[in-house]
Structure formats: C-alpha cells, structure tokens
Design a protein around this motif. Sequence first.
Motif, mmCIF file in Angstrom:
data_model
loop_
_atom_site.group_PDB
_atom_site.id
_atom_site.type_symbol
_atom_site.label_atom_id
_atom_site.label_comp_id
_atom_site.label_asym_id
_atom_site.label_seq_id
_atom_site.Cartn_x
_atom_site.Cartn_y
_atom_site.Cartn_z
ATOM 1 N N TRP A 83 -3.069 6.149 -5.602
ATOM 2 C CA TRP A 83 -4.256 5.410 -5.197
ATOM 3 C C TRP A 83 -5.573 6.078 -5.627
ATOM 4 O O TRP A 83 -6.455 5.442 -6.220
ATOM 5 C CB TRP A 83 -4.234 5.194 -3.675
ATOM 6 C CG TRP A 83 -5.263 4.221 -3.231
ATOM 7 C CD1 TRP A 83 -6.470 4.510 -2.648
ATOM 8 C CD2 TRP A 83 -5.205 2.795 -3.361
ATOM 9 N NE1 TRP A 83 -7.162 3.341 -2.406
ATOM 10 C CE2 TRP A 83 -6.402 2.276 -2.832
ATOM 11 C CE3 TRP A 83 -4.253 1.913 -3.871
ATOM 12 C CZ2 TRP A 83 -6.672 0.912 -2.806
ATOM 13 C CZ3 TRP A 83 -4.517 0.554 -3.841
ATOM 14 C CH2 TRP A 83 -5.726 0.077 -3.310
ATOM 15 N N PHE A 88 0.829 -1.218 0.000
ATOM 16 C CA PHE A 88 0.000 0.000 0.000
ATOM 17 C C PHE A 88 0.858 1.260 0.000
ATOM 18 O O PHE A 88 0.492 2.252 -0.634
ATOM 19 C CB PHE A 88 -0.994 -0.035 1.167
ATOM 20 C CG PHE A 88 -2.087 -1.038 0.929
ATOM 21 C CD1 PHE A 88 -2.998 -0.861 -0.113
ATOM 22 C CD2 PHE A 88 -2.202 -2.179 1.703
ATOM 23 C CE1 PHE A 88 -4.002 -1.800 -0.361
ATOM 24 C CE2 PHE A 88 -3.201 -3.116 1.456
ATOM 25 C CZ PHE A 88 -4.096 -2.925 0.426
ATOM 26 N N ALA A 115 -0.168 2.132 6.728
ATOM 27 C CA ALA A 115 0.809 2.492 5.691
ATOM 28 C C ALA A 115 1.110 3.991 5.792
ATOM 29 O O ALA A 115 0.250 4.830 5.495
ATOM 30 C CB ALA A 115 0.271 2.140 4.313
ATOM 31 N N CYS A 166 -7.888 4.009 6.133
ATOM 32 C CA CYS A 166 -8.404 5.173 5.383
ATOM 33 C C CYS A 166 -7.685 5.419 4.086
ATOM 34 O O CYS A 166 -8.195 6.124 3.210
ATOM 35 C CB CYS A 166 -8.295 6.416 6.262
ATOM 36 S SG CYS A 166 -6.581 6.776 6.759
ATOM 37 N N GLY A 167 -6.463 4.852 3.939
ATOM 38 C CA GLY A 167 -5.701 5.116 2.729
ATOM 39 C C GLY A 167 -5.429 6.601 2.576
ATOM 40 O O GLY A 167 -5.181 7.318 3.562
ATOM 41 N N ALA A 206 -1.135 3.678 12.257
ATOM 42 C CA ALA A 206 -1.286 2.592 13.236
ATOM 43 C C ALA A 206 -2.007 1.415 12.607
ATOM 44 O O ALA A 206 -2.834 1.576 11.703
ATOM 45 C CB ALA A 206 -2.080 3.072 14.449
HETATM 46 C C1 LIG Z 1 -7.633 -1.252 -0.377
HETATM 47 S S1 LIG Z 1 -6.926 0.034 0.581
HETATM 48 C C2 LIG Z 1 -8.319 1.108 0.843
HETATM 49 C C3 LIG Z 1 -7.932 2.490 1.288
HETATM 50 C C4 LIG Z 1 -9.116 3.448 1.412
HETATM 51 N N1 LIG Z 1 -10.073 3.002 2.415
HETATM 52 C C5 LIG Z 1 -9.780 3.577 0.064
HETATM 53 O O1 LIG Z 1 -10.846 2.979 -0.134
HETATM 54 O O2 LIG Z 1 -9.238 4.271 -0.801
HETATM 55 C C6 LIG Z 1 -6.753 -0.763 2.172
HETATM 56 C C7 LIG Z 1 -6.062 0.118 3.207
HETATM 57 O O3 LIG Z 1 -6.104 -0.550 4.458
HETATM 58 C C8 LIG Z 1 -4.853 -0.359 5.096
HETATM 59 N N2 LIG Z 1 -4.671 -1.471 6.035
HETATM 60 C C9 LIG Z 1 -4.523 -2.778 5.735
HETATM 61 N N3 LIG Z 1 -4.393 -3.511 6.843
HETATM 62 C C10 LIG Z 1 -4.467 -2.635 7.876
HETATM 63 C C11 LIG Z 1 -4.379 -2.781 9.282
HETATM 64 N N4 LIG Z 1 -4.191 -3.989 9.835
HETATM 65 N N5 LIG Z 1 -4.494 -1.696 10.063
HETATM 66 C C12 LIG Z 1 -4.674 -0.470 9.495
HETATM 67 N N6 LIG Z 1 -4.745 -0.257 8.169
HETATM 68 C C13 LIG Z 1 -4.651 -1.334 7.365
HETATM 69 C C14 LIG Z 1 -3.854 -0.355 3.967
HETATM 70 O O4 LIG Z 1 -2.629 0.234 4.327
HETATM 71 C C15 LIG Z 1 -4.603 0.393 2.893
HETATM 72 O O5 LIG Z 1 -4.338 1.773 2.925
#
Ligand SMILES: C[S@@+](CC[C@H](N)C(=O)[O-])C[C@H]1O[C@@H](n2cnc3c(N)ncnc32)[C@H](O)[C@@H]1O
Length: 220
Positions: free
Chosen positions: A24, A17, A89, A64-65, A110
Amino acid sequence: MNADSAPNHHQAHRQFFNERAEQWLDMWYKDPESGQYTRFDAEFQRLFGLVPLPPDGSVLDVGCGSGILVPYILERLSDRGRLTEVDCAEQMIAVNRRLHADPRIAFLVADVMAMDIQPASIDVAICFACFPHFEHKAEAVQRLSRVLRPGGKLAVAHLMSSAELNQHHRKHEAVMHDMLPGAADMRRYLAAAGLSLELSLDEPGFYLLLASKPDDRDPR
Ligand SMILES: C[S@@+](CC[C@H](N)C(=O)[O-])C[C@H]1O[C@@H](n2cnc3c(N)ncnc32)[C@H](O)[C@@H]1O
C-alpha cells in the motif's frame, strides 16, 4: 440493504485491503526519487496546518491502513500524547505495527462501527482516505462523535476533490459504489451527530471537512 449485505460488503472490503496491505505505501506514497514515503509531504503539511493536534492529546486515525499518517501525527505529539490506529483490515494493522514501533501508539483491528474506545476520550479523530468505504456513513459519524471529547474535532480528508475521488472509485470494481457524499449530506450527518462544521474545502487535489463537538465550558 438486505440482512445479508452488511457482512458481504464488509468481508469484500476487508479482503480487498488485506490483499494490498504489504504494497500500500509503495503504491501510493513512495517518492520515486528518494524512495521515502514523502510523495504528498506538502499536502500532509497543509492538512495538519489546518487540523492542529494538541501535543498532549489523544488522536484517533480511523481507516489508518498501514499508517501513512503516523509520522506526521507523532512528530506533533509530546511524550504524553497518544495515537490510536484503527482499521478493519488486520493485514493493514500488521504492517502498520511492524513499521511503527512507538509506545504512544495503540493498534486496533476494528470496524469504525465497533471501536472499543472510551466515549469522550479523543481530541482529534481523522478519517483520511477512508470515509467513502464506510457502509453506514451517518452512523459512523455518530460513533466518531461519541468518542470525541467536548471541544474535540473530526476531520474527513482526502488528497483529491470529492469529484476526483468518486471518479477514481468508479473505475475500480471493488470500490465502485464507495462514494464521498455531497456537501448537503455531509452537513446533515454532522448535524445529526451534534457536530458543528468549522471548515469545508473541496478543491482539485484536496478535500477537508473539519467539524467540532460543542464544549459547554467554552464561554464563546
Ligand atoms: C483507501 S485505504 C486508506 C488507508 C490509509 N488511510 C491511507 O491513506 O493510506 C482505506 C482504509 O480504510 C479501511 N476501512 C474501510 N472501511 C472501514 C471500516 N468500516 N472501519 C474501519 N476501517 C475501514 C480499509 O481497511 C483501508 O485500510
């Protein structure tokens, strides 16, 4: 799971990510005609129609990305409302912070399993397009439940059905094992975390599970 798999899983995902953070929003959300991130505007309006946000409340956007939900959330909050943007990330958070300067937002790098958030402080926690990536799903629901106020709500949402989403992940090596659990497992996780299921939709182009934390003061 062996003792070494957690850090490896975590690191691999973070890297995946982080590497995509700058592109993104363009990759997923840009409307080709307007150039704005409004490609799924109708779906997000539907989502927040089903998940109302208290204007003065505290909203948590987990995974949240780079912040696709931020404008939709902020426009529903008053000056007193608060939004916490959390992602493991750091590059996602860096882009998010750069794009969204607003004093109502706190940014947090976090993992969902280690969020430094006060228990019982959040009105609505949203996991949008991220739940399948959580390695420990039952425990993640527990952590999210803990930060909810009595009466607070947890929303797990996607702009695909669970079948579409799992099919989509299977095609990409880095996330091929990141599945959205079936309805029975999700209900089990919610129940174990003390949450009551309020709404469950799983249809082409839209998935929403909405649950609430019981409020003992509620006379119902
Ligand atoms: C598919 S992306 C979606 C991002 C955003 N919600 C969007 O729709 O554009 C998934 C996100 O979840 C985060 N993520 C994955 N596992 C996570 C965890 N265990 N704790 C926090 N964030 C996490 C990733 O870093 C990534 O930014």
